[in-house]
Design an enzyme around this catalytic site. Structure first.
Site, mmCIF file in Angstrom:
data_model
loop_
_atom_site.group_PDB
_atom_site.id
_atom_site.type_symbol
_atom_site.label_atom_id
_atom_site.label_comp_id
_atom_site.label_asym_id
_atom_site.label_seq_id
_atom_site.Cartn_x
_atom_site.Cartn_y
_atom_site.Cartn_z
ATOM 1 N N CYS A 72 0.821 -1.215 0.000
ATOM 2 C CA CYS A 72 0.000 0.000 0.000
ATOM 3 C C CYS A 72 0.860 1.272 0.000
ATOM 4 C CB CYS A 72 -0.961 -0.055 1.178
ATOM 5 S SG CYS A 72 -2.352 1.065 1.005
ATOM 6 N N HIS A 76 -3.449 -5.769 2.163
ATOM 7 C CA HIS A 76 -3.459 -5.843 3.626
ATOM 8 C C HIS A 76 -4.105 -7.161 4.029
ATOM 9 C CE1 HIS A 76 -2.320 -1.653 3.959
ATOM 10 N NE2 HIS A 76 -3.354 -1.264 3.237
#
Lengths: 457, 245
Positions: B94, B194
């Site tokens: 990310c 994630h």
């Protein structure tokens, strides 16, 4: 009162009646429709009610129950949104149910817990006398976004209620910052240095850098998470000395804590009848709120030792020979407090963790990796086994395995009925750690077996 | 055998349980009798990456981004670029993934220079791309499926110098438009996954470990582990998202 409000109240009462007949909770839906008909209905109904509102990440429900207990002990006429319906819809439903068709509230006081994201819409209409902000931690990032965003939501909500007295957690650098750029009068509650042994600075602090200037905070002491004696060496932003200060925690047991609370310099001895440090904060906040409502501090001090919380918050059930305790967990900060509580249990016990990922739980379950499940490995000798359940049981099992608990101590049981039957046959105490929607379902199953309250009572 | 693992910026890039990836790597080494050392390099750390075997970079909050950029531009950017070219094994998630690219442009046109270790850039969008997702890695990585949770508003576009890590089966991936997810260049693996990523994608975790071990020790055979729980978590999410197990 206008005709729209009249019909909105009528509709809300009808919908609520129907959902009760159908045995559905009906806590939010009626208010949602009523607000469609009359968008400022809450403002109309709340106008003459003396309201305490409680918001923040953790401890809203428990704080509200403590405040409510003080109101009850004083014989005040009040109501509360007890079922956890804490968005504007649920709060409106609660006001309607306590008002006449003409829009006149039958109660003088209200104790209202308010979701931190909903604060922005609620506070301006509710115009509370007192607003308690318990703390701010990372929580449901998929829904709320960053914690600073939640803070801005609350700030903007409070700006609609400039007359409200703010009761802020002095030890939370995020929460305490609300005092500075709002016109409201603010008082603080907190736990002073030396009251408990200082914890260690967590690498996963939710607020490691100054909210004002982004430099790293220094800490004189830490109670847990990012709470404690913070100060910014760069801009000077620091913890305020709280008017409602816990100066000593003299005893902490599995049943509760004994604390000394200093209020404007006067010392009170209080027994908090729920365990763990976060409930000491809840107690201090509740005493602050009751006192700032103009009621006797003594009654608040007595209330934190006699209130009943229930609804999954350290709630005790007569299930199994060793008893069953339900401890709702929602985010890393609260979960760590529960794990710490379990670390202090000396007798043998069974732990059940139920992880769901529905809307009210947060659809992102990665937070379980930010919580300190490694603490379970410190319970050797006491922790007999871990049962995992819920929609994301396998993810929970993996988390516990990587924490260092051997796979043979971890069991998956997805069916609550089977699980509760199994607990019934246990002679060890059982601790249930469910997320919010898992708590609702599991609690219903537990109550079917051993009795308890339905949730909207 | 031993691997030295660097957790870069654990003080600010620590969102969404990404630290669980480190836990996963060290446990999977330990269960195989391989030692590991985790070195945390927060903002202001002067420690060098040079003798590390594997670098992990997670995602973070916008609030701390400026603190991070200042630190990067004090020399960490050059060091990271050199490490990447030298074949260092890197997992970047990310914000950490975006940071390895050329730049980030906010949706109102403000550009913020990143380190340019990977040929990609990211443009902020108004709508966040959030939810459980599923992608399939490139055939060169065995075509394994990866499940996780994405939560980003930045849309990442790959330049010609990098390959996508995989193809999106459910969810958004790099940008929600071209069907790619993540990027791969030399031994760098970047993506939006994630969850954290590695515990429920154990084959991917082992891919990183064997890449790092091979670089340090020439060759690496990883002993198989009992991954029944990990596979259950993986397969359940694949099924929920309508993929084939």
């Amino acid at each position: 009162m206008n005709i729209r409000a009249f019909f909105a109240i009528l509709l809300c009462k009808l919908l609520r009646g129907i959902s009760r007949v159908l045995h559905r909770g009906g806590t939010a839906m009626p208010g949602r429709w009523a607000l469609k008909l009359c968008p400022n209905l809450l403002e109309i109904l709340a106008r003459d009610v003396k309201t305490v509102a409680i918001t923040g990440t953790n401890g809203k429900t428990t704080s509200a129950r403590m405040i409510e207990q003080a109101f009850a002990q004083q014989g005040l006429s009040y109501f509360a949104n007890r079922s956890g319906a804490n968005l504007i819809s649920g709060i409106t439903t609660e006001f309607v149910m306590n008002s006449s068709l003409g829009g006149k509230c039958r109660k003088e006081y209200a104790v209202i817990e308010c979701d931190e994201a909903a604060a922005v819409r609620v506070f301006g209409q509710l115009k509370p006398r007192v607003i308690v902000v318990t703390n701010l931690f990372r929580d449901q990032l998929d829904r709320y976004g960053e914690v600073t965003h939640t803070l801005e939501n609350i700030r903007s909500g409070i700006s609609g209620a400039p007359e409200a007295v703010l009761c802020l957690n002095a030890d939370c650098s995020l929460t305490a910052s609300l005092a500075d750029d709002l016109p409201n009068r603010a008082v603080f509650f907190g736990i002073n240095q030396g009251a408990v042994p200082s914890g260690e600075k967590s690498e996963l602090s939710d607020a490691s850098h100054c909210i004002r200037c982004k430099h790293e905070y220094s800490y004189d002491y830490i109670t847990y998470g990012h709470l404690g004696g913070f100060r910014c060496p760069h801009c000077g932003y620091r913890r305020h000395d709280p008017e409602y200060a816990v100066t000593d925690v003299t005893a902490q047991t599995a049943e509760g804590s004994s604390i000394i609370l200093s209020v404007h310099g006067k010392r009170y001895l209080a027994e908090v009848n729920l365990p763990a440090l976060y409930n000491v904060y809840n107690a201090a906040g509740a005493v602050a709120a009751v006192s700032e409502m103009g009621l006797a501090t003594e009654s608040a001090v007595a209330a934190v030792g006699s209130f009943k919380c229930g609804f999954g918050r350290m709630e005790q059930f007569a299930l199994g020979a060793g008893g069953t305790k339900m401890m709702l967990v929602k985010n890393p900060a609260g979960c760590n407090q529960v794990i710490e509580f379990l670390e202090n249990i000396k007798e043998k016990f069974v732990l059940v963790v139920c992880l769901n990922d529905r809307g009210a739980d947060g659809t992102d379950i990665s937070w379980i990796w930010d919580a300190n499940f490694e603490g379970l490995t410190k319970m050797a000798g006491a922790l007999e086994k871990v049962i995992v359940s819920g929609d994301r049981a396998a993810d929970m099992a993996v988390r516990i395995k990587y924490a260092g608990v051997k796979a043979e101590f971890i069991e998956i049981e997805r069916d609550y009925e089977t699980l509760v039957r199994w607990i019934e046959g246990q002679d060890r105490p059982v601790f249930l750690m469910p997320t919010y929607t898992a708590m609702l379902e599991l609690r219903e199953t537990v109550i079917r077996h051993c009795g308890g309250d339905e949730f909207w009572v | 055998m031993k691997l030295k693992i660097c957790h870069l910026y654990p003080d600010v890039l620590n969102l969404y349980g990404d630290g669980g990836n480190i836990r996963c790597l060290t446990q999977r080494l330990r269960w195989r009798g391989i030692d590991s050392e985790v070195v945390k390099m927060p903002i202001g750390s002067g420690e060098s990456l040079v003798d590390c075997d594997l670098v992990f970079i997670g995602g973070g909050q916008d609030f701390e981004q400026q603190v991070l950029l200042d630190d990067l531009h004090r020399g960490r950017d050059r060091e990271l670029r050199a490490a990447v070219e030298d074949g260092m094994t890197v997992l970047a998630i990310c914000g950490g993934y975006q940071m390895l690219g050329n730049y980030y442009e906010t949706h109102d046109g403000q550009r913020c220079d990143f380190i340019g270790a990977l040929d990609l850039y990211t443009v902020g969008a108004k709508k966040r791309m959030i939810g459980n997702y599923l992608f399939r890695c490139d055939e060169s990585l065995g075509g394994m499926t990866v499940v996780g949770f994405e939560n980003h508003s930045g849309k990442t576009r790959l330049g010609s110098g990098v390959a996508p890590l995989g193809t999106v089966i459910r969810g958004f991936g790099n940008n929600g438009e071209d069907g790619t997810e993540g990027a791969r260049y030399k031994n760098v693996f970047g993506c939006y996954c994630h969850g954290p990523m590695l515990p429920k994608n154990p084959a991917f975790a082992d891919l990183l470990l064997s890449t790092a071990l091979a670089r340090r020790y020439g060759a690496a055979e990883l002993a198989p582990l009992d991954d029944a729980l990990e596979r259950m978590a993986h397969d359940q999410m694949v099924k929920r998202l309508g993929g084939d197990v």
